[in-house]
Structures are given as C-alpha cells and as structure tokens.
Design a protein around this motif. Structure first.
Motif: not given
Length: 983
Positions: A482, A485-487, A499, A782, A784, A834, A847, A851
């Motif tokens: 991660s 907020q993106s992967l 995202d 998070d 995924y 997620k 965080r 992102s």
C-alpha cells in the motif's frame, strides 16, 4: 519537514499497523480473601479480575462504547463438523490403531464449502486426546489416500492399518463422540445480593428481588412456566414443580439458555443454607451476581461463595442515576483467556448492547472453562472409554466381512466392479443416507444443535467485511504494497499504481520484474527485490521521484533505467526482510543462499537524517545505505523476520526458518540459537511474525497447520532466553495457509479459497469466510486480496454433494464447477477487495501520506456492467445507497414496512410478537438489534434459495442481475441450509 517525518514514523510503528496486543485487557490474577462481619477470614482464592483495561483511553463517556470484537468463540456452526458436513450424506469412516495401540477413528467427506463451487475434503480424526479437523483441497486428477490424510494430521505410524466401516449405525456413535466437545445449550446461575450481604447464606436466603433486579431478569430473557415446558430445561423439573413454577429462558444466536434464578428456586425458612437453591446454582459453571448498593458499598468477591464447580462470576450493578449497568468478571485462575475484553470504563447505557455483551461473554467463558484440567481430564477419560468401547464392538464385525469393498483405499474408484457389487453399494449408501438424515432430524428436534442463525446475525456488521477496490482486474499479481490510499502492484504487465475508482497508472514496464517490495512512506523509500536466480537484486527508489514521474507523465521506467538504484553486494539474493520499527534506523537483511547481508540506513549522531536525505535528496538513495556485516548460516532461509531488541544496542535478532527449525541469530555476533524444532516429516514454513506484547518481543511461528507463539526475553549473558514460558501458546488451523496476517485482536490465515479468522490471545475461531480462488495481495496496512468468480448464476444450493454416489467417484455436479471462458459466454472476473485495518483493530489508522494519485472526481453511476455481478461479488455502492439498503432491511426485519423487499422475490414474512404474549414453545428467536421477539416464516424460501424451480428463466436472470451485495463471499453464519430444510 523533520517534524512530519518523526510523526509519520510513529504511525509506521507495528502497533499502529497491527493494533495493540496485550493480555492485560483480559484482566490480572489477584488473591481474593473474604471475611465475615467480624473480620475473620473465611475463604481465599486466586481469580483473574476483569474490570475494564486501564491501558485503554478512559476519556470516553459511558454510553458511547462501540466495539467490533464481540464474537462467540469457536461457534458450533463452525466447529460441529460431523453434524454439519457428514451426517445425512455419503461419507467414509475408518478404524485403526496407532503405534501405541490406541484406537482411532477417521471420517472423510467430500463437500461443497458453503455452496461456493469449492469441493473440499473435510476430515475428522477421533482420538482419546480429542478431535483434530482439517480441510484438504479436492483435485479430480490427484488421488487421495487414507494414509496421506493421516500423515497430514501427523499420524504416520500404525499398529493396525485403517479399515473402512460400512455399518450405517456408526453415524450415531460418531455423533456421540462429537457431543463430548460440550453442550450447545447453556444453564447460568443468577444470584441476587442485597447491599451489605457478605456470605452466600445471606444471598441465597433472599425471597424476592428488587424492581431493578426484575428489570434485569426481563432484559436477560422471558419468564416461562416450567410445568409442561418442552424446550431446554437446564436440569429443572418440568413435571412436578419441585424446582419452582417459573424460570427465565432465552435463545441467543441459536443457543438455548436457561437461567437458574435464586429468587425463583424453592425457598425454605427452616433451611438457612438453602440447599435446594445451592444445588442448582452451585453446580453452574457460570453465575451472574446482581448486587444492590452504591459503588462505595462492600463489593462481592468469589470467595464468598462455597462452590468447587463455579469457575466464573459476572458481577452486575445497576445505576439508577444514568440508567446504566456496570460489569465485572471474575474467572478462576486456571480458566484460559476468553473474550470479549471489557470496555473502559465497563459501563453500558445501551441495555441491548449490554445483554448481547454479557451473553457472549458468559458463553465464551463456559467454553473456556471446559479446557481447564478439572474438566478436560474428565472429558479425555470419557472420550477414551467411548472410543475403546466402540473399537471393541466394531473389530469383530470387520473381521467377519469378506468383501472387496472393505479392502479399498480412499482413492479407489472401482470402475470395473461387478454389477451385483455396484447394486449392493448403492443400496448400502441409500440406507446410510436415510439413517443419517433421520438422526440429523432427531438431533435438531431435540434441540441438541444450534438453531438457524439467520435472524440473529443478519444485520450485524462484521469487522472483516470487505470493500470493492478494483473491479475486473485482468493481470496476475506477483506482489504489492500500500502507498497511502493507493496500491502499488507488481503484475505480469509491469508495476501499476491503483486507486479506488480511478484508472491504473503504469509506473515501471514489464521488463522490471519485482518479486518482493516495501513502500516506506515515512522514509520516502521504495525497496524491491527484482528478477530471480543469479540476476536478482535489491533496488531502492525515492518515492518522491517516482511520484514526480507519475505527475509529469514522463517515459515509463524500464529495468535498464534502474541501474543506479541497485544496492551493492546483493546480487543473487532470494529473500530480504526489514525491521518493522523505523523510529531509530532502518535495517535490511538480505539472504543470498546461506549468507545474510546486514545493511542499514545512515543516520548522524543526533538521530537526524544526513545531507543526502529528505532535505537535499538525490535521484537515487543508494548512497544512504551502508554495509555492516555478513552472517553465514548452515542452510538458505525460507522465512526471515527481524526482531527489535529492548535497547536496540547489540540485542537485535533475526528469526530464520530452514530445514525443520526456527533459529534466532544475533545481528551483532552472528551466533544462532534454537528457537523451535518441528517434529514432522514434511514442513511447510508459512511465516514468523514479530509480535510485541506490552513492549516485549515475541514471535508467532506459523508452519503446516500450526501457529505457535514464543516469547523472547532480552539477552542474558550474550544469549537470548528462548526456553518454554507460561506465556507461550499454540493453536491449529483447519486448512494449511499460505499467508498469515496479524490485525489484533485477530490473526487471519489465507488459503486458496478461504479466510480463517481467529483471536490471537487464545487461537479460538470466530469466523471462516469462503472466498473463491483467493490470493492475498498486500497486508502491511489495509488488507488487499484478489478473488476470482464467473459472471453467471450462483450454484444450485439444493444439490447435496455425495447424496447418490461415493465421495471417491463424484458425479457430474460433484466435480468442481470453476468458470470456463469458453462455456456459454462466461467471462472470468477478477476483482480486488480491501479489508480496512481500522475495522479490524477497532480504531482509526493514521496515514503518513496521501494517495500519490490525483484526487478523485465524483461522477454519476454508469452502466459499466458492475450491476450484473452475482450475489457473491462486491459492488462499489455509494454511502447513501448503502445507508438506504441498511435502513430498509432493518425496517423490514422489524416489520415496519408493508411492501416486500423486492418485487421479484418473496421475502420472509416477519410477525411482531410482544414479549409477554410470545409462546416460547414455538421457538421464537430474540432479535439481537431489537427488544422484540421475531418469528420467521420461510414462505417463498425454497423459490429464493433454489431459483431452478422457477418456470421463467428470463425472470431468474433479471433477478440475479438486480441483487446487489457488498460481499465477495457469503457469510457462513447467515444460514444452515440443512437445518432449514429439515425443519
């Protein structure tokens, strides 16, 4: 900038990313002494006292408490395998003796896991030490023998090889063995104590209770008349009123509960000790003590009660001023930890939440008590006696049978068997199924199994519920991590940044094959292991430079553009690991065959970054790393984890797994110490997770079906103390995982088709989620994962696998029905989901960075094909839509709407019944979210669950396309189809 760096480092800490692991939340052991009115000591005992953890935030006002970890542990609909998967279906049972001449029984069935088109072998091994249960994958091309199943259960040597049992009556005996795990119904004592009462004689002598006590009883359950009562009676007399005329009874999540209320049991003026009352309440494992009085008045202590059987006391006090209840739990010292932990402060103003919490706590407490030596030894002796008696009854009959079927192995198909033999086998199977179904119906009617759970958990939101992150993901995932907020995902098409709700952005092309990666936002670093074999390297990138390339849309980097990002001396590496705490320094250990290379990030003496860091960062951060030392091992490591020492000065360690052992290696000296040796022929190492309980290091060692916790003490004289400790524990998974993730209070095991969720403190199972073709993608923050399914109708749940043929020769509908693109226009659909870590750990996760992609643009919903997904898929619904669906569903359950839920589907009819007018004989079930009793009528249920019975295929297709759902899997707890059909 420096301030932002250090605050971000805190959020990168393991505690923020995994939650808090501490057994202090479950109370501390105290020596409790009770005395009489004159101050003389009467009794003393050691109890674990739970009064709300002092380590939690106490600034929350009473009534604002909301937790996500209130679960029944080891629920029967997950643990009673023989009743759920075996009984009433064709399965195979075997008998044999191990090397110590102890008899055992083995049961194997081929079943469809939760009607998700996932055939699996469920296996139960019955031994005198208890039962062992595992799941094995089904393959139409790979044979499976009895010995291979027993080998997976660590049973390799036999005094007598297993032989199959064909008698249908064996099902009744095996069901008796399963019932030794404990009752599915419960009886709890309720003792009323007035203010100032200090002895049990005084408490048991109260003829009536106060108004607040009556309200508490009304909250617990319903008042029923004992004479003529046909439900669970909990040892009370239902014929002659010798144990009173009335009692309190309820049904909670499928469990029948009878309360032994002291003021409702017979009272005798001549008997000061009230033996009749003590005979029932004193023999209850769990007792609720309702105490009147102010907080300053003398508090109840378990030592006031003279009972060798009661192990758990729940002290309840009512506060009239704010209409709240305060809870305190006393558990005998030998009782294992059980949840849920009490909130801080343990005050409840929501009475329905208080009721649910108390009942879950008491049920879990009684189950935990059965694991104490007092009860486990008795259960083991009973189980040993039953198994030996059954073995002596079965063996003579097996010797008399002279049939070719008796000598077959589990994988034999017998395609050329004589016609007469096939007919006999079909007749035997028909009788086998008939007897099993009759036994299942009888058990259900008697109330010896949990009732349907659909009405008690339908509206409950579970913390592991997933969200749709990316639909129709067409690429194969190698690894990911991660980034805000993106992967960031490594795929067969290159490195992509994804995202939610936005198109993916390519960061590197497919010439760069990343096999392992870590995104360190606080340090502005991306660490990756690329290629394989001798060409494998460790690369380091600056995240800001990568983000700049994304924003400016420069040429996508390739493998040849990353030459300056290679760390020296890392060629040929096959594994690396980094430390989870980044407050002091970043450490990287690189494994190159049997050599470990220790690399650290440079810091100056003031613990600030050097000139080549964030303030004046070059394009490549390679110069910021320095080589420290090289450590040689005896074998190449398969699993590697860094463990931070308490001081960080010469006491950091490396946990490595190879051959049949886990070892600890001192980073400073290179000395290795044996941590754990695996006593099995084959070892499948899964993970070694560093766990810090109250700041002290520990390791969760995962291999095969086993997960074992070992506490690691600081170095003493140059060597770590790794001897067994009272803090160590272990538990077993039902299926071999390929990845294990900690998100306290949970630990999640990922298999190829399921997520098994347990509690870290005791290893108890709380849920098993079935996810077809599951692949874990990332879990640093998070969680995924990717799940694959077909855009087609759900499998016909009316079909029972193995109902007409033997498990070793599955029919057409028993074989796996995985999606095939070439069949009837089915298109494989790969989706990314997620599970927010904040939902699992019960608090918000900070965080460090936003992102890296551009902010989202809210657009209107378009017909992109998402609505055509079947029920088991996850959908991207807006919050307003979710709220509307939830509100409508709740109102429908409460019977406040007249119209049905949908126009094409007849919903279950719900009838409101007042508590005073409800008839407990009719099996009314109390709703967990309402103060009503809801009676469900399943009219139209068959049409809804079995769409094949409808005569209009177009209507069925439209119905499937118009059924929204936000789950990539179906919750097992929603219904037990077998019980519903039998009813």
């Amino acid at each position: 900038l420096m301030k932002r760096f250090y605050s971000s480092s805190v959020s990168e800490d393991l505690g923020c990313r995994r939650g808090e692991f501490s057994r202090k939340h479950y109370g501390s052991v105290e020596l409790l002494i009770s005395s009489d009115a004159d101050g003389a000591i009467q009794r003393a005992g050691r109890f674990r006292v739970e009064n709300g953890s002092s380590g939690e935030n106490t600034d929350s006002t009473p009534g604002t408490w909301h937790r996500t970890d209130v679960h029944l542990e080891n629920p029967e609909y997950h643990t009673r395998w023989y009743f759920k998967y075996f009984l009433g279906k064709v399965h195979q049972n075997y008998i044999g003796t191990d090397a110590e001449k102890n008899p055992f029984f083995l049961s194997v069935v081929l079943s469809d896991q939760n009607n998700q088109r996932i055939p699996q072998y469920h296996s139960i091994l019955w031994r005198k030490t208890g039962t062992q249960k595992i799941c094995l994958p089904y393959s139409p091309t790979k044979t499976l023998s009895v010995k291979s199943i027993l080998s997976a259960m660590s049973l390799d040597k036999f005094e007598k090889s297993p032989r199959e049992i064909f008698h249908p009556e064996i099902q009744k005996d095996l069901l008796v063995l399963e019932e030794q795990e404990g009752s599915v119904n419960f009886k709890f004592g309720v003792l009323y104590a007035k203010d100032g009462q200090l002895t049990d004689d005084e408490m048991f002598s109260n003829e009536t209770g106060s108004e607040s006590f009556q309200r508490f009883l009304h909250l617990l359950g319903d008042t029923i008349t004992l004479k003529g009562w046909s439900g669970y009676r909990g040892g009370l007399d239902t014929k002659n009123d010798t144990t009173g005329t009335c009692s309190i009874y309820t049904v909670f999540q499928g469990h029948e509960i009878m309360f032994h209320v002291s003021t409702m049991l017979p009272y005798s003026r001549e008997n000061k000790q009230q033996v009749e009352r003590k005979r029932h309440i004193g023999n209850d494992i769990v007792t609720i003590v309702f105490q009147e009085g102010e907080e300053s008045s003398p508090v109840f202590k378990p030592s006031m009660i003279r009972s060798h059987f009661t192990h758990i006391f729940a002290l309840v006090r009512y506060n009239k001023q704010n209409d709240s209840y305060r809870l305190k739990i006393f558990s005998e010292e030998s009782v294992p930890l059980f949840g849920p932990p009490l909130p801080s402060p343990p005050v409840f103003t929501n009475h329905q939440e208080f009721r649910d919490f108390v009942l879950v706590k008491l049920i879990n407490g009684e189950k935990a008590t059965l694991e104490t030596p007092t009860f486990s030894q008795k259960r083991q002796r009973t189980l040993d006696m039953l198994i030996r008696s059954l073995y002596q009854d079965m063996m003579p009959d097996l010797h008399k049978v002279n049939n070719v079927l008796n000598r077959r192995s589990f994988s034999d198909v017998l395609p050329e068997s004589p016609k007469s033999t096939r007919k006999k086998e079909e007749a035997r199977q028909a009788e086998f199924v008939r007897l099993g179904q009759a036994l299942k119906l009888k058990t259900t009617v008697k109330g010896d199994t949990t009732a349907n759970l659909a009405t008690t958990s339908f509206c409950k939101k579970e913390p592991w519920e997933s969200q749709s992150f990316c639909s129709n993901f067409p690429h194969e995932v190698v690894c990911a991590d991660s980034w805000g907020q993106s992967l960031l995902v490594s795929t067969d098409a290159g490195i992509l940044l994804i995202d939610d709700g936005q198109p993916s952005v390519q960061v590197f092309d497919k010439t760069l094959q990343i096999k392992q990666m870590n995104v360190l936002e606080a340090l502005d670093l991306l660490i990756a292991r690329t290629d394989k074999g001798k060409e494998s390297r460790i690369l380091v990138f600056r995240l800001s430079a990568v983000q700049k390339d994304i924003e400016t849309k420069k040429v996508i980097r390739s493998k040849y553009d990353c030459r300056e990002n290679k760390l020296e001396r890392t060629k040929g590496c096959h594994l690396y690991a980094i430390n989870t705490h980044h407050g002091s320094e970043l450490r990287i250990v690189v494994a190159i065959r049997n050599k470990l290379l220790l690399v650290t990030k440079k810091y100056n003496s003031r613990n600030t970054l050097t000139s080549t860091s964030l303030l004046s960062s070059p394009e490549s951060p390679v110069e910021e790393f320095q080589y420290i030392r090289e450590i040689c091992l005896s074998d190449p490591p398969v699993v590697m984890t860094l463990v931070d020492g308490p001081t960080g000065d010469s006491d950091n360690m490396i946990c490595v797994a190879y051959r049949h052992q886990f070892d600890l290696v001192n980073e400073s000296t290179g000395e290795s110490y044996r941590l754990h040796h695996v006593e099995t022929n084959r070892v499948n190492f899964v993970a070694a997770i560093d766990v810090y309980e109250d700041g002290e290091a520990g390791l969760l060692l995962c291999y095969n079906y086993i997960c074992q916790y070992r506490k690691i003490y600081p170095f003493s004289g140059g060597s770590p103390l790794v001897q067994p400790s009272a803090y160590d524990f272990h538990f077993s998974w039902n299926q071999v995982p390929y990845a294990v993730v900690c998100a306290f209070p949970y630990v999640l095991a990922f298999t190829t088709d399921s997520i098994e969720i347990r509690l870290v403190v005791n290893g108890n199972l709380v849920h098993t989620a079935v996810v077809p073709e599951l692949q874990l993608v990332a879990s640093r923050s998070d969680i995924y994962f990717k799940a694959t399914a077909a855009v087609s109708g759900p499998s016909d749940s009316s079909k029972e696998m193995g109902s007409k043929s033997s498990p070793q020769t599955p029919t057409a509908y028993e074989k796996p029905e995985f999606p095939l693109p070439s069949l009837e226009g089915e298109v494989p659909c790969k989706n990314l989901y997620k599970i927010p870590l904040s939902n699992l750990v019960g608090r918000s996760i900070e965080r460090p960075l936003k992102s890296p992609l551009a902010p989202k643009v809210i657009t209107t919903t378009t017909s992109s094909g998402i609505t055509s997904l079947p029920v088991m898929h996850s959908l991207s619904l807006s919050r307003m839509e979710i709220k509307e669906i939830a509100s409508r569903t709740r109102k429908e359950l409460l019977g406040l709407l007249d119209e049905p839920i949908t126009k094409t589907e007849s919903a279950p009819k719900l009838k409101k019944v007042s508590r005073r007018q409800s008839d407990p004989k009719q099996g009314a079930v109390r709703s967990s979210s309402s103060d009503r009793i809801i009676s469900s009528s399943f009219e139209g249920y068959s049409e809804r669950r079995h769409p094949s019975t409808s005569s209009d295929p177009d209507t069925l297709a439209n119905r499937e396309e118009s059924s929204p759902s936000s789950y990539p899997f179906q919750l097992i707890s929603l219904c037990d189809e077998d019980i519903i059909d039998l009813k």
